[in-house]
Structure formats: C-alpha cells, structure tokens
Design a protein around this motif. Structure first.
Motif, PDB file in Angstrom:
ATOM      1  N   THR A 173       0.796  -1.305  -0.025  1.00 17.39           N
ATOM      2  CA  THR A 173       0.140  -0.034  -0.016  1.00 17.39           C
ATOM      3  C   THR A 173       0.742   1.313   0.033  1.00 17.39           C
ATOM      4  O   THR A 173       0.301   2.273  -0.327  1.00 17.39           O
ATOM      5  N   LEU A 174       1.999   1.185   0.501  1.00 17.06           N
ATOM      6  CA  LEU A 174       2.852   2.378   0.725  1.00 17.06           C
ATOM      7  C   LEU A 174       2.983   3.201  -0.861  1.00 17.06           C
ATOM      8  O   LEU A 174       2.984   4.375  -0.971  1.00 17.06           O
ATOM      9  N   PRO A 175       3.410   2.286  -1.765  1.00 14.89           N
ATOM     10  CA  PRO A 175       3.686   3.006  -3.203  1.00 14.89           C
ATOM     11  C   PRO A 175       2.374   3.855  -3.490  1.00 14.89           C
ATOM     12  O   PRO A 175       2.823   4.607  -4.470  1.00 14.89           O
ATOM     13  N   ASP A 176       1.519   3.381  -3.178  1.00 14.47           N
ATOM     14  CA  ASP A 176       0.104   4.277  -3.634  1.00 14.47           C
ATOM     15  C   ASP A 176      -0.261   5.392  -2.759  1.00 14.47           C
ATOM     16  O   ASP A 176      -1.198   6.133  -2.972  1.00 14.47           O
ATOM     17  N   SER A 177       0.680   5.731  -1.775  1.00 16.24           N
ATOM     18  CA  SER A 177       0.590   6.915  -1.034  1.00 16.24           C
ATOM     19  C   SER A 177       1.466   7.921  -0.883  1.00 16.24           C
ATOM     20  O   SER A 177       2.551   7.745  -0.033  1.00 16.24           O
ATOM     21  N   PRO A 178       1.815   9.053  -1.870  1.00 17.98           N
ATOM     22  CA  PRO A 178       2.776   9.758  -2.055  1.00 17.98           C
ATOM     23  C   PRO A 178       2.875  10.359  -0.702  1.00 17.98           C
ATOM     24  O   PRO A 178       4.308  10.917  -0.433  1.00 17.98           O
ATOM     25  N   ARG A 179       1.936  10.852   0.016  1.00 17.42           N
ATOM     26  CA  ARG A 179       2.311  11.514   1.387  1.00 17.42           C
ATOM     27  C   ARG A 179       3.215  10.736   2.405  1.00 17.42           C
ATOM     28  O   ARG A 179       4.015  11.426   2.933  1.00 17.42           O
ATOM     29  N   LEU A 180       2.988   9.337   2.532  1.00 21.28           N
ATOM     30  CA  LEU A 180       3.592   8.730   3.409  1.00 21.28           C
ATOM     31  C   LEU A 180       5.219   8.206   2.394  1.00 21.28           C
ATOM     32  O   LEU A 180       6.267   7.697   3.323  1.00 21.28           O
ATOM     33  N   ASN A 181       4.898   7.958   1.269  1.00 17.16           N
ATOM     34  CA  ASN A 181       6.240   7.192   0.438  1.00 17.16           C
ATOM     35  C   ASN A 181       7.133   7.985   0.369  1.00 17.16           C
ATOM     36  O   ASN A 181       7.487   8.715  -0.807  1.00 17.16           O
ATOM     37  N   ASP A 182       8.092   8.233   1.213  1.00 18.37           N
ATOM     38  CA  ASP A 182       9.447   9.019   0.925  1.00 18.37           C
ATOM     39  C   ASP A 182      10.780   8.250   0.991  1.00 18.37           C
ATOM     40  O   ASP A 182      11.603   8.701   1.185  1.00 18.37           O
ATOM     41  N   THR A 183      10.151   6.847   0.883  1.00 14.12           N
ATOM     42  CA  THR A 183      11.520   5.889   0.861  1.00 14.12           C
ATOM     43  C   THR A 183      11.456   5.112  -0.210  1.00 14.12           C
ATOM     44  O   THR A 183      12.228   3.991  -0.325  1.00 14.12           O
ATOM     45  N   HIS A 184      10.961   5.485  -1.309  1.00 11.28           N
ATOM     46  CA  HIS A 184      10.874   4.480  -2.530  1.00 11.28           C
ATOM     47  C   HIS A 184      10.278   2.997  -2.239  1.00 11.28           C
ATOM     48  O   HIS A 184      10.724   2.280  -2.776  1.00 11.28           O
ATOM     49  N   GLY A 185       9.425   3.241  -1.369  1.00  5.80           N
ATOM     50  CA  GLY A 185       8.701   1.967  -1.187  1.00  5.80           C
ATOM     51  C   GLY A 185       9.139   1.093  -0.185  1.00  5.80           C
ATOM     52  O   GLY A 185       8.621   0.050   0.147  1.00  5.80           O
ATOM     53  N   LEU A 186      10.221   1.311   0.456  1.00  5.18           N
ATOM     54  CA  LEU A 186      11.056   0.655   1.605  1.00  5.18           C
ATOM     55  C   LEU A 186      10.236   0.937   2.820  1.00  5.18           C
ATOM     56  O   LEU A 186       9.845   1.967   3.008  1.00  5.18           O
ATOM     57  N   THR A 187       9.898  -0.260   3.623  1.00  4.60           N
ATOM     58  CA  THR A 187       8.963  -0.314   4.770  1.00  4.60           C
ATOM     59  C   THR A 187       9.843  -0.636   5.883  1.00  4.60           C
ATOM     60  O   THR A 187      10.649  -1.632   5.645  1.00  4.60           O
ATOM     61  N   GLY A 188       9.471  -0.084   7.066  1.00  2.00           N
ATOM     62  CA  GLY A 188      10.229  -0.633   8.189  1.00  2.00           C
ATOM     63  C   GLY A 188       9.750  -1.961   8.777  1.00  2.00           C
ATOM     64  O   GLY A 188      10.671  -3.005   8.983  1.00  2.00           O
ATOM     65  N   ILE A 189       8.378  -2.140   8.663  1.00  5.09           N
ATOM     66  CA  ILE A 189       8.115  -3.365   9.134  1.00  5.09           C
ATOM     67  C   ILE A 189       8.272  -4.672   8.307  1.00  5.09           C
ATOM     68  O   ILE A 189       8.657  -5.658   8.668  1.00  5.09           O
TER      69      ILE A 189
END
Length: 521
Positions: A204-220
């Motif tokens: 879901t992160l790639p579809d949220s420009p507001r949250l995605n400042d890591t090029h799709g990389l997630t912590g969890i």
C-alpha cells in the motif's frame, strides 16, 4: 510418591508446558494528574477540558476492565504518560481481580507518551532503545521476564504516527533490528506494539505519495523482514532474521485493530522470530492469535474510543476506552506443534484414544476456536428453537449450540462432549457436539435470568431471560430503570409498531457484530 510416577509427571509437564498469554494494547492517552508541561492541551489537568480525578478514575477503571477480562500474563502498553499513570493502572487491574505485580516503562526520555509493560512474571532486566535521540521519537522498551527459569524478551514498540512519512518509522526499525542482531543466537523474543504500519505496508505504501518518501521501503516488512521475495514470511522454514506476523493467522477481512474513519488497519502487531517455532525454550501455540473484541469496546458499530467533545477539541465526556483493539496470542514452554498436526480435521469425534478435557461452560469463552475434545459433566438445555439450543451449567454460564442440536431436548440434563467452537460475528457458539449420556429431567425455571438490571453485561451473553417488559422504539427495547437493548425479531412480520409496550417471555441474549441484543424467535 513412587519414583516412576515422579518421572512420568516430570515428562508430562515438559510435554504440556506452561501456557503464557501475551497481549498488546494501545490504551489511547493515559495521562496522570500531575502537570508536567509536556501534555497534550486537552490532558493538562484541572483545566476547562475536564481532565480531573473523575475522568482519570473512569479511564483507569475502563482500561482495567479490558485487561481483567482479557487476563494476560504479559501485556505491552502504548500511550502511557508516566510511571504514576502506569502504577494507577496496575492497581486498577488488581482491584478488578487480576494481579500483575511487575511493571516497566520507557521513561528515560521525556516524550509525551511512552511504552510500558505489566507482567505476572518477574522482570529480569529492562533497557530502552533510543532510535535517534529525538524527543519526537519514542523509545522502544526492552524487558526480559523469567518464565519457569526460561528468559523471554519483549520489545514494546510505538513507532511514529502516520501523520508523518515512512522514513520516521524506518528510524525505529533500524534501531530495533540492530539490537536484535546483538542478542545471543536463538534467543526467545517477541516484537509487539503499535508499529503504525499495516501488515501489507509494502503493497500500500507506493500508492500513498504523502507517506512514501523511501521509494517503497518499509520498516516493518523490509527491515524487520516480514516478507521474503515479495511475499509474507510463513512459519514453515522460517530462519533468522525473518519474522512471522501473526496477523496471517486470521482471514484478510479480520486483519485490523484500528478503525480510522472507516479505514481499517492492522497497526498493532505481534512479530515472532524462528526461535518461537522450535523445540527449545518458549514457543508459539499455533493458531492462538486473536483480537480481543468484547461488546463494550464497540458503540454504534465503531470502536468505542475515549470520548472528547467538539471533534476531540473539547471537554472529556468521561466515557469510552481506546481507538485500538487489544491483540493477543498464547505461548508455551513446550515444543512448537503445528496446528494441523495437533487437531483433527473435519470429523465429529476425536481420534480413538484422544483424552477428553473436563471443563465448565465458562471455559469455552476463553479457549481457542476450532476443534477440541472437552467434556461438560452437567449441562441443561434451557432453550431450544429449531437449529438453536442453549446449554447451561447449574450455577455457571450458558452457551449457544448451533445446528448440531438434533439429540437435545429442552428441559433435559446431559453429559456432553464439545467438539468444535466458533465465533459468529462476536457470538461464541458450539457447532459440533456429542451427547455422551442422558442424565434425566431438570427444572429450567431457576436457570433463567429473572429481573436482570443490564443485559449488555458480557456475563449474560447466551443466557435466556424469563420475562421482560418495556417500550419498543426504533429497534430498541427500553426497560427497567433507563436500561435499553437492541431487540431483533426473527419473524419480521411480528415486529411491533414504534412506541408499543411489550411483554416478552423466554428471549435469549445474543451478540451481533459485538453489539448485545435480545432475539425473539
């Protein structure tokens, strides 16, 4: 005691093991009554917002009720302001009947709210993991407890909220994985808490420009490695440093613990390493992960969070709980056993030679769902209509039996074997049952509810009310001294007009989507 018997008991103890229930709960802003200068505006004590002794007492009582009903051995907590608030909660839990004598809080850094832990097991050590030294990033609490001389380490997390981008959560993930890498090989630990990340964040992160400042990389998903080759990590063949997310135990539609304006997310997690799926130390009890969802945690179909007027910018209304649901799972000191190998599939009777477990009907409300082999020695059929029957233990609780009711007769006592438990939209019920012995006739009247004060009490679920009178308004029965409960008619043609005065006999108390209701068959 003979030596052989002692040896047998020791062997069986090692095989069965001690069970440990571990939970996580974001309690939503549990502040104390001391002015520290860092509180949120509406929680500054003794102002026009109404955060005072009364509001604090209600909050403590409500959260204590949740913990007492859940009955965890260890619970990780989020959004605790101070040790004073934590101690008050610990005392509140004790007052309502559940003792958790050990506590810890990550209070080295003066963040507004903190991570904490209550435990029934002694605490061996405590440390805090500071992700970046910032007062805007909460410390991760690390606590090791002693479970029958076996160390178990809990990492209680509360990552940065989703009001900020993923990079803020990456900071906490990096600090946590660095600490995990320093643990002795094979250590038993659990990662839990509010990660402010969904179980499928990488999708879901790639579809949220507001949250995605890591090029799709997630912590969890990427740093804690709950995915591998773009797929969720499974229990089979798991190895360090991967982690299994227990949300995968539930069907996708149930993978949520937080509902933000109708948008449901699994922000709270229990993540497990490979060491929790072996034959050493402490292990996961397969398929035991659940959300805790008693009816009182919901109001009007939504989570009944702590109530503040004027869209959360006004006065405290001294009602509600939290905007999160608790989650929990069971662990054991015995070796890990996959569920498929420990329970029979699609059969009414347990395999020959399988020992039956004596139990009370009240126990059925605490046990994992699915196949089982438990025997209730004395159950009375106090109600039967079509495919629905209600069994009640004299002096104990009642439970609904659905479909498998052909051998049951109202007014009869039985010795029964419960084979399968199920939850239908929050209602606990038996769906497979064997009659082992007929015990004769029973007096039903004394086993019904007479003049109940509040039918929304969770203790009354699946009971049968002898008689109740009141006024019917818009699907709700108003009765007694200002009490009310939803009233459902199986036959809609018998639904009364609005404002009608009703007198009902032998109606059962049910739950629908975790909301209590009376059912008129």
């Amino acid at each position: 005691m003979p030596t052989l018997l002692l040896l047998w008991l020791a062997t069986m103890g090692a095989l069965w093991g001690q069970t440990i229930k571990v939970a996580s709960y974001n309690v939503e802003n549990l502040f104390d009554l001391k002015k520290s200068g860092s509180e949120y505006t509406e929680y500054i004590p003794y102002t026009g917002y109404g955060w005072n002794e009364k509001a604090f007492a209600v909050k403590i009582r409500n959260i204590s009720r949740v913990i007492c009903d859940l009955r965890p051995d260890i619970i990780g907590l989020q959004e605790i302001e101070s040790d004073e608030a934590l101690r008050a909660l610990q005392q509140g839990v004790k007052r309502c009947g559940w003792r958790m004598p050990y506590r810890a809080i990550a209070d080295r850094k003066p963040t507004v709210v903190k991570t904490a832990l209550l435990s029934r097991f002694p605490i061996l050590s405590k440390r805090e993991i500071d992700p970046d030294g910032s007062l805007h990033t909460r410390d991760i609490l690390e606590v090791t407890v002693d479970v029958q001389r076996r160390p178990l380490t809990l990492f209680v997390n509360h990552w940065k909220s989703r009001s900020g981008p993923e990079s803020r959560r990456i900071v906490s993930a990096k600090a946590l994985i660095k600490r995990l890498a320093a643990l002795p090989k094979g250590s038993d630990y659990i990662l839990l808490g509010d990660f402010n990340s969904d179980w499928q964040e990488w999708r879901t992160l790639p579809d949220s420009p507001r949250l995605n400042d890591t090029h799709g990389l997630t912590g969890i998903n990427h740093l804690l490695k709950t995915i591998r080759d773009d797929k969720p990590v499974t229990k089979r063949g798991i190895v360090w440093p991967y982690h299994y997310d227990l949300w995968l135990e539930l069907p996708p539609q149930r993978r949520w613990s937080h509902n933000f304006y109708g948008h449901k997310n699994a922000l709270d997690h229990l993540l497990l390493p490979a060491s929790m799926f072996d034959d050493r130390g402490i292990n996961y009890k397969d398929r035991s992960f659940r959300r805790f969802m008693p009816y009182y945690l919901f109001q009007n179909g939504a989570i009944f969070r702590w109530q503040i007027a004027k869209h959360r910018h006004g006065r405290h209304l001294d009602a509600g709980y939290s905007d999160h649901l608790p989650i929990y799972a069971t662990f054991t000191t015995a070796p890990y056993v996959p569920a498929a190998a420990s329970a029979p599939r699609a059969r009414k009777k347990a395999p020959e030679g399988t020992p039956a477990t004596p139990l009370h009907i009240a126990d059925l409300y605490k046990m994992p769902l699915g196949w089982m082999n438990g025997v209730v020695e004395n159950a009375v059929v106090i109600y039967k209509k079509g495919r629905v029957a209600i069994l009640k233990e004299p002096g104990g609780r009642a439970i609904l039996v659905y479909r498998d009711t052909g051998a049951l007769r109202e007014g009869m006592r039985y010795r029964v074997a419960v084979r399968k438990l199920y939850d239908y939209r929050g209602l606990r019920e038996v769906t497979k049952l064997d009659v082992l012995e007929k015990l004769g006739k029973a007096e039903v009247g004394p086993l019904l509810l007479h003049s109940p004060k509040d039918l929304r009490d969770s203790r009354f679920v699946n009971e049968v009310v002898a008689e109740i009178s009141g006024v019917y308004r818009r699907g709700v029965l108003h009765y007694g001294d200002g009490q009310k409960i939803r009233l459902y008619f199986k036959d809609r043609k018998r639904k009364p007009r609005n404002g009608a005065r009703l007198s009902l006999k032998r109606v059962r108390v049910s739950l629908y989507r975790n909301r209590p209701e009376l059912v008129a068959e």
